[in-house]
Design an enzyme around this catalytic site. Structure first.
Site, PDB file in Angstrom:
ATOM      1  N   THR A 207     -37.169 -56.656  47.725  1.00  0.00           N
ATOM      2  CA  THR A 207     -39.090 -57.598  47.714  1.00  0.00           C
ATOM      3  C   THR A 207     -39.270 -56.787  48.989  1.00  0.00           C
ATOM      4  O   THR A 207     -39.509 -56.197  49.889  1.00  0.00           O
ATOM      5  CB  THR A 207     -39.064 -58.644  47.700  1.00  0.00           C
ATOM      6  OG1 THR A 207     -38.187 -59.173  47.126  1.00  0.00           O
ATOM      7  CG2 THR A 207     -40.197 -59.461  48.222  1.00  0.00           C
ATOM      8  N   ARG A 235     -36.371 -67.638  35.395  1.00  0.00           N
ATOM      9  CA  ARG A 235     -36.362 -68.118  36.769  1.00  0.00           C
ATOM     10  C   ARG A 235     -37.284 -67.315  37.434  1.00  0.00           C
ATOM     11  O   ARG A 235     -38.050 -65.967  37.898  1.00  0.00           O
ATOM     12  CB  ARG A 235     -34.702 -67.251  37.856  1.00  0.00           C
ATOM     13  CG  ARG A 235     -34.546 -67.842  39.061  1.00  0.00           C
ATOM     14  CD  ARG A 235     -34.563 -66.249  39.723  1.00  0.00           C
ATOM     15  NE  ARG A 235     -34.796 -67.295  41.217  1.00  0.00           N
ATOM     16  CZ  ARG A 235     -34.830 -66.019  42.007  1.00  0.00           C
ATOM     17  NH1 ARG A 235     -35.948 -65.143  41.713  1.00  0.00           N
ATOM     18  NH2 ARG A 235     -34.423 -66.231  44.148  1.00  0.00           N
ATOM     19  N   VAL A 236     -38.177 -67.710  38.308  1.00  0.00           N
ATOM     20  CA  VAL A 236     -39.112 -67.955  39.358  1.00  0.00           C
ATOM     21  C   VAL A 236     -38.862 -67.299  40.980  1.00  0.00           C
ATOM     22  O   VAL A 236     -37.829 -68.835  41.149  1.00  0.00           O
ATOM     23  CB  VAL A 236     -40.580 -68.796  39.312  1.00  0.00           C
ATOM     24  CG1 VAL A 236     -41.443 -68.021  40.571  1.00  0.00           C
ATOM     25  CG2 VAL A 236     -41.078 -68.297  37.728  1.00  0.00           C
ATOM     26  N   GLY A 237     -38.748 -66.575  41.458  1.00  0.00           N
ATOM     27  CA  GLY A 237     -38.862 -66.755  42.890  1.00  0.00           C
ATOM     28  C   GLY A 237     -40.040 -67.209  43.940  1.00  0.00           C
ATOM     29  O   GLY A 237     -40.628 -67.716  44.283  1.00  0.00           O
ATOM     30  N   ASP A 238     -39.303 -67.127  45.186  1.00  0.00           N
ATOM     31  CA  ASP A 238     -40.151 -67.961  45.955  1.00  0.00           C
ATOM     32  C   ASP A 238     -42.310 -67.011  46.684  1.00  0.00           C
ATOM     33  O   ASP A 238     -42.705 -66.743  46.845  1.00  0.00           O
ATOM     34  CB  ASP A 238     -39.900 -67.776  48.032  1.00  0.00           C
ATOM     35  CG  ASP A 238     -39.315 -66.121  48.063  1.00  0.00           C
ATOM     36  OD1 ASP A 238     -38.110 -65.844  47.412  1.00  0.00           O
ATOM     37  OD2 ASP A 238     -39.096 -66.101  49.572  1.00  0.00           O
ATOM     38  N   THR A 258     -38.603 -62.378  52.579  1.00  0.00           N
ATOM     39  CA  THR A 258     -37.426 -61.709  51.779  1.00  0.00           C
ATOM     40  C   THR A 258     -36.440 -62.485  51.837  1.00  0.00           C
ATOM     41  O   THR A 258     -36.101 -62.578  53.361  1.00  0.00           O
ATOM     42  CB  THR A 258     -37.740 -60.251  51.469  1.00  0.00           C
ATOM     43  OG1 THR A 258     -36.643 -59.545  51.251  1.00  0.00           O
ATOM     44  CG2 THR A 258     -38.104 -59.547  53.434  1.00  0.00           C
ATOM     45  N   GLY A 259     -35.154 -63.076  50.398  1.00  0.00           N
ATOM     46  CA  GLY A 259     -34.866 -63.309  50.970  1.00  0.00           C
ATOM     47  C   GLY A 259     -34.000 -63.975  49.859  1.00  0.00           C
ATOM     48  O   GLY A 259     -34.755 -63.919  48.888  1.00  0.00           O
ATOM     49  N   GLY A 261     -34.299 -67.032  47.231  1.00  0.00           N
ATOM     50  CA  GLY A 261     -35.775 -67.344  47.118  1.00  0.00           C
ATOM     51  C   GLY A 261     -35.453 -68.644  47.081  1.00  0.00           C
ATOM     52  O   GLY A 261     -36.574 -69.749  47.056  1.00  0.00           O
TER      53      GLY A 261
HETATM   54  N1  ASP Z   1     -37.543 -63.175  47.793  1.00  0.00           N
HETATM   55  C1  ASP Z   1     -36.263 -62.710  46.477  1.00  0.00           C
HETATM   56  C2  ASP Z   1     -36.382 -63.699  45.317  1.00  0.00           C
HETATM   57  O1  ASP Z   1     -35.833 -64.611  45.191  1.00  0.00           O
HETATM   58  C3  ASP Z   1     -35.854 -61.618  46.496  1.00  0.00           C
HETATM   59  C4  ASP Z   1     -35.666 -61.103  48.042  1.00  0.00           C
HETATM   60  O2  ASP Z   1     -36.571 -61.025  48.902  1.00  0.00           O
HETATM   61  O3  ASP Z   1     -35.233 -60.124  48.004  1.00  0.00           O
HETATM   62  O4  ASP Z   1     -36.873 -63.503  43.983  1.00  0.00           O
END
Ligand code: ASP
Length: 341
Positions: A207, A235-238, A258-259, A261
Site C-alpha cells: 500500500t 472486501r474493503v480494507g482500512d 499500511t498493514g 487492514g
Molecule cells: N492495509 C491494506 C489493506 O488491508 C494492505 C496494505 O497495507 O498493504 O487493504
C-alpha cells in the site's frame, strides 16, 4: 480603585494579544515536510536483489521529489500528497494503481482516501477497477460531491463524470503480483499454513501513502492500495476508511497506515494516534508506538504507519521486518529506507 482595576484589565488584554500564536502567513512561511510509505511487510535483505532494492529507492525518491516540488513552490499539502501518491500508483513496484494485488476472482479492486487537516474534509473510493489513479477519485469525492465515500460502479461513474483518467482493468496487471496470487490460491486449495494465515506468511503489503505539511501549516494525508492478495471480492480494507488507514487534523497530526487492514479498522489506528496526541498529550512518536507497537500486535495484526505534525515531527513506525518509506524536509535531503535498521 476603579482606575487600578481598569489598568489591570488593560494589561491583561495586551498580554493576551501578544501571547497569541503568530498566524502562518505567506510572508512568514512555516516549515514544509513530506513523509511517504510504500507498504510494510516481510521485506528481507536476503530476498532482495541489489537491482530491485535500487529500483525501490529510486521510486520512493521520485515520489518524494514530486510531492516536495509542490510544497516548495508554495503549493498545498493536499496537492503534495496527491503528487507523491500518483508516482507510486503508477509504479508497478507498489500495491496501488498499476501493480495492485489480485482478489480471489483474479481482479484488481482498488481503495483510496484523502483527508484535509485544515477543515477535516475527507474523500474516499473503494472497490474500483477502472480508475487509473484512485487517489484523484478520492480527492474528487471530497471536493466535488457532498459525500465522503463512494464505492464500485457508482464511484467509477462519478470518476468518469469528473473526467478522471479511466483505463481498462487489464492496465493494472503485473506478472509478479499474478504469480503471488496463484501461489496464494494454491495454498488455499491445499489448506496449508500459508492459507490459514495468508498475510503473515507471505506479507507483500505494498500500500502507498503520504502525509504533507505545507507552508501554511496545513496537514494532509492520503492512502491508496490494491488491498490484500486473494482478498474476497468486495472486501474493503482500512486504506479508504477515514480514521483507520488515513486521518489528518491540523491540531494534532496526519497519519497514513499500511498493514493487515482488518486490525487497523478495528483499532481505528489513524484516529487513535491522532487522539492520543491530542487528548492524552503524548508526543507523535509515543502515540505511534502505543498503537503500532502495542495495540495492533496485541490483537494479532501487523503493519506500520507514517505520521507528521504541525511542528514537522515525523514518525515512521512499523512492527514488521521492513517498510518502504522516506521523508524530506529540505531540497536534496530526501531520505529513503526499506529495512528496520
Ligand atoms: N492495509 C491494506 C489493506 O488491508 C494492505 C496494505 O497495507 O498493504 O487493504
Amino acid at each position: 480603585m476603579k482606575r487600578i482595576l481598569l489598568c489591570l484589565l488593560l494589561f491583561t488584554a495586551i498580554a493576551c494579544s501578544t501571547n497569541r500564536d503568530k498566524p502562518i502567513s505567506e510572508n512568514s512561511p512555516g516549515p514544509i515536510t513530506l513523509v511517504i510509505h510504500g507498504g510494510a511487510g516481510t521485506i528481507k535483505r536476503e530476498n532482495m536483489t541489489p537491482e530491485r532494492e535500487a529500483a525501490y529507492h529510486a521510486a520512493l525518491q521520485q515520489a518524494l521529489d514530486s510531492g516536495y516540488t509542490v510544497l516548495e513552490k508554495g503549493g498545498k499539502s493536499l496537492d503534495a500528497v496527491i503528487a507523491a501518491i500518483k508516482v507510486m500508483e503508477d509504479s508497478p513496484l507498489f500495491n496501488a494503481g498499476k501493480g495492485a494485488v489480485f482478489n480471489s476472482e483474479g481482479k484488481n479492486e482498488l481503495d483510496a482516501s484523502i483527508m484535509d487537516g485544515s477543515n477535516l474534509m475527507a474523500g474516499a473510493v473503494a472497490g474500483v477497477t477502472t480508475i487509473k489513479n484512485p487517489i484523484t477519485a478520492a480527492y474528487a469525492v471530497m471536493t466535488k460531491s457532498e459525500h465522503v465515500m463512494m464505492i464500485g460502479d457508482g464511484a467509477e461513474k462519478f470518476a468518469r463524470e469528473q473526467n478522471l483518467e479511466i483505463v481498462d482493468p487489464s492496465y493494472f496487471f503485473d506478472s509478479l503480483r499474478y504469480k503471488q496470487w496463484i501461489k496464494a490460491k494454491q495454498a488455499e486449495k491445499d489448506r496449508t499454513a500459508a492459507w490459514i494465515d495468508p498475510y503473515t506468511k507471505d506479507k507483500k503489503f505494498g500500500t502507498v501513502g503520504a502525509v504533507a505539511l505545507d507552508q501554511f501549516g496545513n496537514i494532509a494525508a492520503g492512502t491508496s492500495t490494491g488491498g490484500m492478495t486473494n482478498k474476497k471480492y468486495g472486501r474493503v480494507g482500512d486504506a479508504p476508511i477515514i480514521g483507520a488507514g488515513t486521518y489528518a487534523d491540523n491540531t494534532s497530526c496526519g497519519v497514513s497506515a499500511t498493514g493487515w487492514g482488518e486490525y487497523f479498522i478495528r483499532l481505528a489506528v489513524a484516529h487513535d494516534i491522532s487522539s492520543l496526541k491530542k487528548y492524552a498529550g503524548l508526543t507523535l512518536q509515543e502515540a505511534a508506538d502505543s498503537v503500532v507497537m502495542k495495540k495492533v500486535p496485541s490483537l494479532g495484526g501487523d503493519g506500520g504507519i507514517i505520521a507528521l505534525d504541525r511542528q514537522g515531527n515525523v514518525s515512521m513506525t512499523f512492527n514488521t521486518e521492513g517498510m518502504y518509506r522516506g521523508y524530506i524536509k529540505k531540497r536534496g535531503e530526501g531520505k529513503t529506507f526499506i529495512y528496520k535498521d
